[in-house]
Design an enzyme around this catalytic site. Structure first.
Site, PDB file in Angstrom:
ATOM      1  N   ARG A  70     -77.870 -20.459  18.472  1.00 14.28           N
ATOM      2  CA  ARG A  70     -79.510 -20.177  17.821  1.00 14.28           C
ATOM      3  C   ARG A  70     -79.993 -19.758  15.980  1.00 14.28           C
ATOM      4  O   ARG A  70     -78.131 -20.635  15.656  1.00 14.28           O
ATOM      5  CB  ARG A  70     -79.441 -17.958  18.100  1.00 14.28           C
ATOM      6  CG  ARG A  70     -78.662 -17.553  17.414  1.00 14.28           C
ATOM      7  CD  ARG A  70     -78.936 -15.638  17.020  1.00 14.28           C
ATOM      8  NE  ARG A  70     -77.578 -15.159  16.776  1.00 14.28           N
ATOM      9  CZ  ARG A  70     -77.318 -15.059  15.549  1.00 14.28           C
ATOM     10  NH1 ARG A  70     -78.233 -15.889  14.321  1.00 14.28           N
ATOM     11  NH2 ARG A  70     -76.037 -14.786  14.938  1.00 14.28           N
ATOM     12  N   GLY A  71     -80.943 -20.048  15.358  1.00 10.63           N
ATOM     13  CA  GLY A  71     -80.918 -19.939  13.838  1.00 10.63           C
ATOM     14  C   GLY A  71     -80.303 -18.904  13.908  1.00 10.63           C
ATOM     15  O   GLY A  71     -79.210 -17.977  13.572  1.00 10.63           O
ATOM     16  N   GLY A  72     -80.354 -18.769  12.002  1.00 12.55           N
ATOM     17  CA  GLY A  72     -79.820 -17.878  11.593  1.00 12.55           C
ATOM     18  C   GLY A  72     -78.490 -17.541  11.473  1.00 12.55           C
ATOM     19  O   GLY A  72     -77.518 -18.900  11.123  1.00 12.55           O
ATOM     20  N   ARG A  73     -77.964 -16.260  11.058  1.00 10.47           N
ATOM     21  CA  ARG A  73     -76.171 -16.490  10.595  1.00 10.47           C
ATOM     22  C   ARG A  73     -75.603 -15.293  11.467  1.00 10.47           C
ATOM     23  O   ARG A  73     -76.111 -15.272  12.194  1.00 10.47           O
ATOM     24  CB  ARG A  73     -76.385 -15.870   8.455  1.00 10.47           C
ATOM     25  CG  ARG A  73     -77.019 -17.553   8.180  1.00 10.47           C
ATOM     26  CD  ARG A  73     -76.956 -16.392   6.677  1.00 10.47           C
ATOM     27  NE  ARG A  73     -75.977 -17.081   5.631  1.00 10.47           N
ATOM     28  CZ  ARG A  73     -76.351 -16.915   4.705  1.00 10.47           C
ATOM     29  NH1 ARG A  73     -77.618 -16.819   3.729  1.00 10.47           N
ATOM     30  NH2 ARG A  73     -75.147 -16.944   3.739  1.00 10.47           N
ATOM     31  N   ILE A  74     -74.462 -14.789  11.016  1.00 12.49           N
ATOM     32  CA  ILE A  74     -73.796 -14.168  12.033  1.00 12.49           C
ATOM     33  C   ILE A  74     -73.906 -12.350  12.201  1.00 12.49           C
ATOM     34  O   ILE A  74     -74.857 -12.456  11.125  1.00 12.49           O
ATOM     35  CB  ILE A  74     -72.143 -14.226  11.588  1.00 12.49           C
ATOM     36  CG1 ILE A  74     -71.020 -13.619  11.645  1.00 12.49           C
ATOM     37  CG2 ILE A  74     -72.858 -13.297  10.351  1.00 12.49           C
ATOM     38  CD1 ILE A  74     -70.184 -14.361  11.305  1.00 12.49           C
ATOM     39  N   THR A  75     -74.365 -12.464  13.545  1.00 14.42           N
ATOM     40  CA  THR A  75     -74.326 -11.133  13.726  1.00 14.42           C
ATOM     41  C   THR A  75     -73.313 -10.699  14.105  1.00 14.42           C
ATOM     42  O   THR A  75     -71.956 -10.667  14.910  1.00 14.42           O
ATOM     43  CB  THR A  75     -75.421 -10.545  13.848  1.00 14.42           C
ATOM     44  OG1 THR A  75     -76.119  -8.665  14.227  1.00 14.42           O
ATOM     45  CG2 THR A  75     -75.704 -11.003  15.918  1.00 14.42           C
ATOM     46  N   HIS A  77     -72.926  -8.034  18.724  1.00 19.12           N
ATOM     47  CA  HIS A  77     -73.050  -7.175  19.681  1.00 19.12           C
ATOM     48  C   HIS A  77     -72.096  -6.005  20.267  1.00 19.12           C
ATOM     49  O   HIS A  77     -70.674  -6.892  19.681  1.00 19.12           O
ATOM     50  CB  HIS A  77     -73.957  -8.047  20.441  1.00 19.12           C
ATOM     51  CG  HIS A  77     -74.549  -9.126  19.449  1.00 19.12           C
ATOM     52  ND1 HIS A  77     -75.857  -8.661  19.608  1.00 19.12           N
ATOM     53  CD2 HIS A  77     -74.775 -10.012  19.642  1.00 19.12           C
ATOM     54  CE1 HIS A  77     -77.014  -9.788  18.929  1.00 19.12           C
ATOM     55  NE2 HIS A  77     -76.149 -10.884  19.215  1.00 19.12           N
ATOM     56  N   GLY A 142     -83.629 -12.414  17.165  1.00 23.45           N
ATOM     57  CA  GLY A 142     -82.691 -14.506  16.839  1.00 23.45           C
ATOM     58  C   GLY A 142     -82.943 -14.800  18.290  1.00 23.45           C
ATOM     59  O   GLY A 142     -83.130 -15.086  19.528  1.00 23.45           O
ATOM     60  N   CYS A 171     -76.435 -10.670   9.244  1.00 21.11           N
ATOM     61  CA  CYS A 171     -77.299 -11.375   8.913  1.00 21.11           C
ATOM     62  C   CYS A 171     -77.514 -12.537   7.584  1.00 21.11           C
ATOM     63  O   CYS A 171     -78.813 -13.242   6.727  1.00 21.11           O
ATOM     64  CB  CYS A 171     -78.805 -11.017   9.543  1.00 21.11           C
ATOM     65  SG  CYS A 171     -78.774 -10.343  10.806  1.00 21.11           S
TER      66      CYS A 171
END
Length: 242
Positions: A70-75, A77, A142, A171
């Protein structure tokens, strides 16, 4: 509503197994063997990093990170957070921005269902509680769209602890906090409390984006609503951050 199959995985779905499941379902939808599947689950604690993740975003405690497409940055879960993966073919021509906004509305409506007012923040996607410097993110989007089929999805913080977010820049947003429905409501709110409204909302969002008025076509797009930008911007492989 749509003809999507809805699957709720019991217990905690290991993230790598969930990723493999998404890829298998994506292949089936692309090939026309499936009309699409909505997977609802919780994961064991895990950090995942999109393609735009920066070194400064990574866990300060050295925790392992799963790199994803996916795009974006770290998250993060983990238990107490509802994750919904709609693996679906979108309408033609693709309108990924409309798809992101529809999924944001799912998060906002789910929060409202348990008495939490959430909203969009200009320039930042997802669902937020509070305004200005006190705004905190309660739900994220995301996505990765390839061959017209969307994967990954949304995450809604229900009763999960927030300590894991302290080790990262969630994020890629350093100047805003993270919250849960439980904290915002002042009472326990579980995944079970919102799973039905999220399911119904995603099914409606799929129907809307398939029949909605498209604005700009992409063949392969990556979207992560957790990054700072609120609008898509072209990059390699037509990645976007919304």
């Amino acid at each position: 509503m749509t003809d999507l199959e809805v699957v709720r995985r019991p217990g905690l779905l290991p993230y790598t197994e969930g990723l493999a499941l998404q890829r298998s379902l994506h292949t089936d939808v692309v090939a026309g063997r499936s009309p699409g599947v909505l997977v609802l689950c919780e994961h064991p604690s895990v950090y995942t990093a999109g393609r735009r993740t920066q070194p400064a975003d990574l866990p300060t405690d050295g925790s392992p990170v799963v790199e994803v497409d996916r795009g974006g940055r770290i998250t993060w879960h983990g238990p107490g957070q509802l994750v919904a993966y709609p693996i679906v073919r979108l309408g033609e021509p693709l309108d990924v921005v409309a798809w992101v906004r529809s999924l944001e509305q799912v998060l906002i409506d789910a929060a409202a269902a348990v008495g939490v007012p959430a909203e969009r923040v200009p320039g930042r996607s997802g669902a937020w509680v509070g305004t200005g410097p006190t705004a905190a993110k309660v739900g994220a989007v995301g996505l990765h769209v390839s061959q017209g089929v969307s994967s990954h999805g949304i995450a809604l913080n229900c009763s999960n602890p927030l300590t894991a977010f302290e080790a990262i820049v969630p994020c890629g947003i350093a100047d805003a906090g993270v919250t849960t429905l439980s904290l915002a409501a002042g009472r326990p709110v579980s995944v079970d409390d919102v799973v039905e409204v999220v399911t119904a909302g995603v099914l409606d969002a799929v129907a809307a984006v398939r029949g909605g008025a498209p604005s700009r076509p992409w063949d392969e797009t990556t979207v992560h609503a957790g990054s700072g930008s609120g609008l898509p911007a072209a990059a390699d492989r037509q990645e976007t951050a919304a």
